[in-house]
Design an enzyme around this catalytic site. Structure first.
Site, PDB file in Angstrom:
ATOM      1  N   ARG A  47       0.948  -1.597   0.265  1.00 24.90           N
ATOM      2  CA  ARG A  47      -0.250   0.122   0.242  1.00 24.90           C
ATOM      3  C   ARG A  47       0.431   1.621  -0.044  1.00 24.90           C
ATOM      4  O   ARG A  47       1.311   2.150   0.989  1.00 24.90           O
ATOM      5  CB  ARG A  47      -0.637   0.080   1.194  1.00 24.90           C
ATOM      6  CG  ARG A  47      -1.716  -1.268   0.897  1.00 24.90           C
ATOM      7  CD  ARG A  47      -2.207  -1.423   2.653  1.00 24.90           C
ATOM      8  NE  ARG A  47      -1.086  -2.440   3.774  1.00 24.90           N
ATOM      9  CZ  ARG A  47      -1.870  -2.207   4.975  1.00 24.90           C
ATOM     10  NH1 ARG A  47      -2.844  -2.591   5.387  1.00 24.90           N
ATOM     11  NH2 ARG A  47      -0.578  -2.293   5.307  1.00 24.90           N
TER      12      ARG A  47
ATOM     13  N   LYS B 177      12.410 -15.504   8.938  1.00 21.55           N
ATOM     14  CA  LYS B 177      12.896 -17.358   9.623  1.00 21.55           C
ATOM     15  C   LYS B 177      11.282 -18.517   9.407  1.00 21.55           C
ATOM     16  O   LYS B 177      12.350 -19.947   8.174  1.00 21.55           O
ATOM     17  CB  LYS B 177      12.535 -17.192  11.095  1.00 21.55           C
ATOM     18  CG  LYS B 177      10.710 -17.400  11.668  1.00 21.55           C
ATOM     19  CD  LYS B 177      11.599 -15.701  12.860  1.00 21.55           C
ATOM     20  CE  LYS B 177      10.655 -14.809  12.459  1.00 21.55           C
ATOM     21  NZ  LYS B 177      10.434 -13.768  13.256  1.00 21.55           N
TER      22      LYS B 177
ATOM     23  N   LYS C 211      13.419 -20.798  14.153  1.00 17.15           N
ATOM     24  CA  LYS C 211      14.468 -20.406  14.547  1.00 17.15           C
ATOM     25  C   LYS C 211      15.796 -21.915  15.260  1.00 17.15           C
ATOM     26  O   LYS C 211      16.778 -21.648  14.741  1.00 17.15           O
ATOM     27  CB  LYS C 211      14.835 -19.701  15.417  1.00 17.15           C
ATOM     28  CG  LYS C 211      13.852 -18.398  15.836  1.00 17.15           C
ATOM     29  CD  LYS C 211      13.095 -17.192  16.222  1.00 17.15           C
ATOM     30  CE  LYS C 211      13.208 -15.745  16.253  1.00 17.15           C
ATOM     31  NZ  LYS C 211      12.615 -14.799  16.896  1.00 17.15           N
TER      32      LYS C 211
ATOM     33  N   GLU D 275       1.594  -9.882  20.048  1.00 17.07           N
ATOM     34  CA  GLU D 275       0.427  -9.381  18.467  1.00 17.07           C
ATOM     35  C   GLU D 275      -0.924  -9.959  19.217  1.00 17.07           C
ATOM     36  O   GLU D 275      -1.024 -10.674  19.968  1.00 17.07           O
ATOM     37  CB  GLU D 275       1.244 -10.593  17.043  1.00 17.07           C
ATOM     38  CG  GLU D 275       2.642 -10.592  17.316  1.00 17.07           C
ATOM     39  CD  GLU D 275       3.195  -9.792  15.932  1.00 17.07           C
ATOM     40  OE1 GLU D 275       1.887  -9.529  15.175  1.00 17.07           O
ATOM     41  OE2 GLU D 275       3.908  -9.826  15.606  1.00 17.07           O
TER      42      GLU D 275
ATOM     43  N   GLY E  33       2.514  -4.098  24.074  1.00 19.53           N
ATOM     44  CA  GLY E  33       3.042  -4.577  22.610  1.00 19.53           C
ATOM     45  C   GLY E  33       4.203  -5.377  22.808  1.00 19.53           C
ATOM     46  O   GLY E  33       4.716  -5.646  21.672  1.00 19.53           O
TER      47      GLY E  33
ATOM     48  N   ILE F 118      21.003  -9.585  17.412  1.00 22.58           N
ATOM     49  CA  ILE F 118      21.838  -9.916  18.186  1.00 22.58           C
ATOM     50  C   ILE F 118      23.291 -11.055  16.584  1.00 22.58           C
ATOM     51  O   ILE F 118      22.222 -11.671  15.910  1.00 22.58           O
ATOM     52  CB  ILE F 118      21.836 -11.728  19.169  1.00 22.58           C
ATOM     53  CG1 ILE F 118      20.764 -11.335  20.259  1.00 22.58           C
ATOM     54  CG2 ILE F 118      23.533 -12.678  19.832  1.00 22.58           C
ATOM     55  CD1 ILE F 118      20.503 -11.847  20.782  1.00 22.58           C
TER      56      ILE F 118
ATOM     57  N   ASP G 142       7.801 -19.503  16.592  1.00 23.14           N
ATOM     58  CA  ASP G 142       8.812 -19.065  15.894  1.00 23.14           C
ATOM     59  C   ASP G 142       9.511 -19.131  16.177  1.00 23.14           C
ATOM     60  O   ASP G 142      10.932 -19.291  15.490  1.00 23.14           O
ATOM     61  CB  ASP G 142       8.199 -17.525  16.459  1.00 23.14           C
ATOM     62  CG  ASP G 142       9.511 -16.617  16.246  1.00 23.14           C
ATOM     63  OD1 ASP G 142       9.069 -15.293  15.559  1.00 23.14           O
ATOM     64  OD2 ASP G 142       9.988 -16.744  17.491  1.00 23.14           O
TER      65      ASP G 142
HETATM   66  N1  LIG Z   1       9.479  -6.936  13.770  1.00 28.97           N
HETATM   67  C1  LIG Z   1      10.571  -7.544  14.380  1.00 28.97           C
HETATM   68  O1  LIG Z   1      10.902  -7.103  15.587  1.00 28.97           O
HETATM   69  C2  LIG Z   1      11.662  -8.330  14.087  1.00 28.97           C
HETATM   70  C3  LIG Z   1      12.773  -8.695  14.052  1.00 28.97           C
HETATM   71  C4  LIG Z   1      12.989 -10.107  13.704  1.00 28.97           C
HETATM   72  C5  LIG Z   1      12.929 -10.829  12.398  1.00 28.97           C
HETATM   73  N2  LIG Z   1      11.924  -9.774  11.589  1.00 28.97           N
HETATM   74  C6  LIG Z   1      11.480 -10.373  10.207  1.00 28.97           C
HETATM   75  O2  LIG Z   1      11.518  -9.075   9.593  1.00 28.97           O
HETATM   76  C7  LIG Z   1      10.646  -9.647   8.571  1.00 28.97           C
HETATM   77  C8  LIG Z   1       9.865  -8.256   8.566  1.00 28.97           C
HETATM   78  O3  LIG Z   1       9.378  -7.795   9.541  1.00 28.97           O
HETATM   79  P1  LIG Z   1       8.519  -6.865   9.866  1.00 28.97           P
HETATM   80  O4  LIG Z   1       7.605  -6.687  11.493  1.00 28.97           O
HETATM   81  O5  LIG Z   1       8.628  -5.459   9.424  1.00 28.97           O
HETATM   82  O6  LIG Z   1       6.378  -6.580   9.298  1.00 28.97           O
HETATM   83  P2  LIG Z   1       6.078  -5.872   8.863  1.00 28.97           P
HETATM   84  O7  LIG Z   1       5.811  -4.377   9.318  1.00 28.97           O
HETATM   85  O8  LIG Z   1       4.187  -5.905   8.796  1.00 28.97           O
HETATM   86  O9  LIG Z   1       5.955  -4.996   7.287  1.00 28.97           O
HETATM   87  C9  LIG Z   1       5.744  -5.834   6.278  1.00 28.97           C
HETATM   88  C10 LIG Z   1       5.769  -4.772   4.781  1.00 28.97           C
HETATM   89  O10 LIG Z   1       5.649  -5.661   3.301  1.00 28.97           O
HETATM   90  C11 LIG Z   1       4.543  -5.145   3.333  1.00 28.97           C
HETATM   91  N3  LIG Z   1       4.379  -6.174   2.211  1.00 28.97           N
HETATM   92  C12 LIG Z   1       3.369  -7.311   2.729  1.00 28.97           C
HETATM   93  N4  LIG Z   1       3.195  -8.056   1.723  1.00 28.97           N
HETATM   94  C13 LIG Z   1       3.944  -7.443   0.199  1.00 28.97           C
HETATM   95  C14 LIG Z   1       4.112  -7.891  -1.137  1.00 28.97           C
HETATM   96  N5  LIG Z   1       3.083  -9.129  -1.571  1.00 28.97           N
HETATM   97  N6  LIG Z   1       4.698  -7.472  -2.090  1.00 28.97           N
HETATM   98  C15 LIG Z   1       5.441  -6.038  -1.543  1.00 28.97           C
HETATM   99  N7  LIG Z   1       5.636  -5.707  -0.320  1.00 28.97           N
HETATM  100  C16 LIG Z   1       4.716  -6.790   0.802  1.00 28.97           C
HETATM  101  C17 LIG Z   1       3.935  -4.166   3.845  1.00 28.97           C
HETATM  102  O11 LIG Z   1       3.397  -3.299   2.979  1.00 28.97           O
HETATM  103  P3  LIG Z   1       2.568  -2.592   3.707  1.00 28.97           P
HETATM  104  O12 LIG Z   1       3.618  -1.221   4.712  1.00 28.97           O
HETATM  105  O13 LIG Z   1       2.448  -1.642   2.948  1.00 28.97           O
HETATM  106  O14 LIG Z   1       1.393  -3.236   4.105  1.00 28.97           O
HETATM  107  C18 LIG Z   1       4.873  -3.835   4.811  1.00 28.97           C
HETATM  108  O15 LIG Z   1       5.342  -2.842   4.822  1.00 28.97           O
HETATM  109  C19 LIG Z   1       9.499 -10.999   8.694  1.00 28.97           C
HETATM  110  O16 LIG Z   1      10.184 -11.534   7.738  1.00 28.97           O
HETATM  111  C20 LIG Z   1       9.886 -11.085  10.456  1.00 28.97           C
HETATM  112  O17 LIG Z   1      10.094 -11.683  10.555  1.00 28.97           O
HETATM  113  C21 LIG Z   1      10.705  -8.557  12.303  1.00 28.97           C
END
Ligand SMILES: NC(=O)c1ccc[n+]([C@@H]2O[C@H](COP(=O)([O-])OP(=O)(O)OC[C@H]3O[C@@H](n4cnc5c(N)ncnc54)[C@H](OP(=O)(O)O)[C@@H]3O)[C@@H](O)[C@H]2O)c1
Length: 453
Positions: free
Chosen positions: A51, A108, A208, A193, A190, A139, A204
């Site tokens: 979006r 992951k 890992k 989820e 927070g 880490i 999850d």
């Molecule tokens: N959050 C953490 O603390 C954390 C820690 C370690 C690893 N991770 C990993 O990092 C990754 C991202 O996590 P996040 O927390 O940043 O996720 P997030 O906040 O939900 O962001 C996901 C992003 O992907 C976009 N998206 C979803 N479907 C898509 C598609 N089909 N094509 C293009 N873009 C798409 C979304 O777009 P819109 O914004 O437009 O909806 C959003 O910008 C995941 O694999 C997660 O497991 C996250």
């Protein structure tokens, strides 16, 4: 890529959410410093999102909803994937790798399910595949396992790799709250989820564990190979029982290599309070590695969060970009050991069993007999009187007082331990199983677990 003094490495970003937006920020704020470290400037070629209207901070000409088009663009050198989930990401990354683009991912779930296909695609085209951020956020963990310990033999990787569950268990331990209360607090602050399933049911952590076991033991381990038990059934009584034994309850991911086989499991377990992992509280992560020559190592820090995870992503991006500049490749995933993965039943564990029993002569011997029949050796036994009238007093007269027997076993196969508990429930004198939790010494002797032998 264009040459230096004008040299550029061009980066396609998939996803600009919690982590992706921080990657964009750091790429912008640290552009000069990163260029000096890499020997080329990083140029953001495009940002794919769902979006675009939700991303006013990203220059409009970079935003696209056409991720498939972005990952095959000729001018893209590295694809950074921060979308998450299996599809459409798997297809996008395979296409990128087949087209010679290096890939950096924090995904992951995908790496644990189909890391082999991604690694094969990277090998075929000579591109890099990095995924440090997929386990334990900020880490540094995968690179130490893959590179720093490449000359050693890792025998165990055990860790707290999920901040949500660690927050909940820490809250239960510090306030005496039950699981539902602690989960609610985690949600309010927070740390959990709206749908906490992936965290509290251990999915999850299992992903890992699969990634850690694969790298540590040079054996392909997928999430399906990992035994998984979450924390929903951990009770305030379990936490109190752990305290009484000098232990604390943690959701652990444990990967072990023994006798030519590997095992990987995720479950709550009591660990001695003297163990370094026991003091890891709140949303922090820590991983304890034991290697034949290096001995015991511990890695500790923030396992999630936008800036924290972006730090690990940037580290990978710098490595992939440097490789482009010098024309080399980073370390490849190797699965050459191809060790068999043990089923949970064959894995050696220890149990803490709390049994509500009728307090009369001979009960302890009966209970001990069941353990012996199943080849399970008892390490410690403690009896606590509960001071209630016995439930077997059916003539109205006061019966024998009830008691709780608290038993900690030595190591035995998980199948034998489970069968023992099953058989105990059939004893007349056993009124119920008040709690069963695995106990992990993690290199500490049984005597540290308290109780009377
Ligand atoms: N959050 C953490 O603390 C954390 C820690 C370690 C690893 N991770 C990993 O990092 C990754 C991202 O996590 P996040 O927390 O940043 O996720 P997030 O906040 O939900 O962001 C996901 C992003 O992907 C976009 N998206 C979803 N479907 C898509 C598609 N089909 N094509 C293009 N873009 C798409 C979304 O777009 P819109 O914004 O437009 O909806 C959003 O910008 C995941 O694999 C997660 O497991 C996250």
């Amino acid at each position: 890529m264009t040459g230096n003094g004008g040299r550029e490495i061009s980066v396609a970003l998939l996803g600009c959410g919690v982590v992706g937006s921080q990657v964009v920020r750091l790429l912008t704020e640290q552009a000069d410093e990163l260029a000096a470290r890499i020997g080329a400037r990083l140029r953001l070629a495009g940002v794919a999102v769902r979006r675009p209207q939700r991303h006013p901070d990203v220059p409009g000409d970079l935003l696209t909803t056409d991720a498939a088009g972005l990952v095959t663009r000729d001018d893209v050198d590295v694809v950074v994937e921060l979308v998450g989930g299996i599809e459409p990401v798997r297809g996008l990354l395979l296409t990128a790798l087949k087209n010679g683009k290096s890939v950096v991912s924090a995904n992951k779930a995908l790496l644990a399910e189909d890391g082999a296909a991604l690694a094969a695609a990277a090998d075929e085209s000579g591109a890099d595949l990095y995924y440090e951020a997929s386990v334990a956020g900020a880490i540094p963990l995968l690179r130490p396992i893959q590179q720093s310990l490449a000359g050693d033999r890792i025998v165990r990787v055990a860790g707290i790799v999920n901040g949500t569950t660690n927050f909940i268990l820490s809250a239960m331990a510090s306030s005496g709250a039950n699981y539902a209360e602690a989960l609610e607090e985690a949600g309010r602050l927070g740390y959990a989820e709206a749908d906490p399933t992936a965290d509290v049911d251990g999915y999850d952590a299992a992903s890992k564990a699969a990634i850690l076991a694969s790298l540590a033991f040079h054996t392909r381990v997928t999430a399906d190979d990992v035994y998984r038990e979450g924390i929903r059934d951990v009770t305030a009584a379990d936490i109190a029982a752990a305290k009484a034994l000098g232990c604390t309850v943690k959701l652990l991911a444990i990967c072990e290599q023994t006798d030519g086989a590997v095992s990987a499991r995720v479950h709550p377990a009591m660990i001695p309070r003297s163990h370094p992992l026991a003091s890891v509280s709140g949303a922090y992560n820590a991983v304890f590695i034991e290697a034949a020559a290096a001995g015991q190592l511990m890695f500790y820090g923030q396992g999630a969060g936008g800036p924290q995870t972006a730090s690990a992503v940037l580290g990978d991006l710098v490595a992939a970009a440097r490789n482009r500049v010098i024309g080399g490749r980073g370390p490849r995933d190797t699965a050459h050991a191809a060790l068999p993965v043990l089923a949970m039943g064959e894995t050696l564990t220890r149990y803490h069993v709390a049994l509500d029993v009728t307090d009369r002569a001979g009960v302890l011997a009966q209970v001990a007999g069941v353990f012996a029949e199943h080849g399970v050796s008892i390490a410690t036994v403690r009896q606590e009187g509960r001071g209630e009238a016995g439930r077997d007093a059916d003539d109205g007269a006061p019966g024998p007082k009830d008691a709780t027997l608290v038993i900690v076993t030595h190591s035995a196969s998980d199948a034998a331990l489970a069968a023992t508990v099953e058989a105990l429930t059939g004893l007349d004198a056993v009124q119920g199983v008040a709690g069963v939790l695995r106990v992990e010494g993690l290199g500490r002797p049984v005597t540290e677990l308290g109780g009377t032998s």
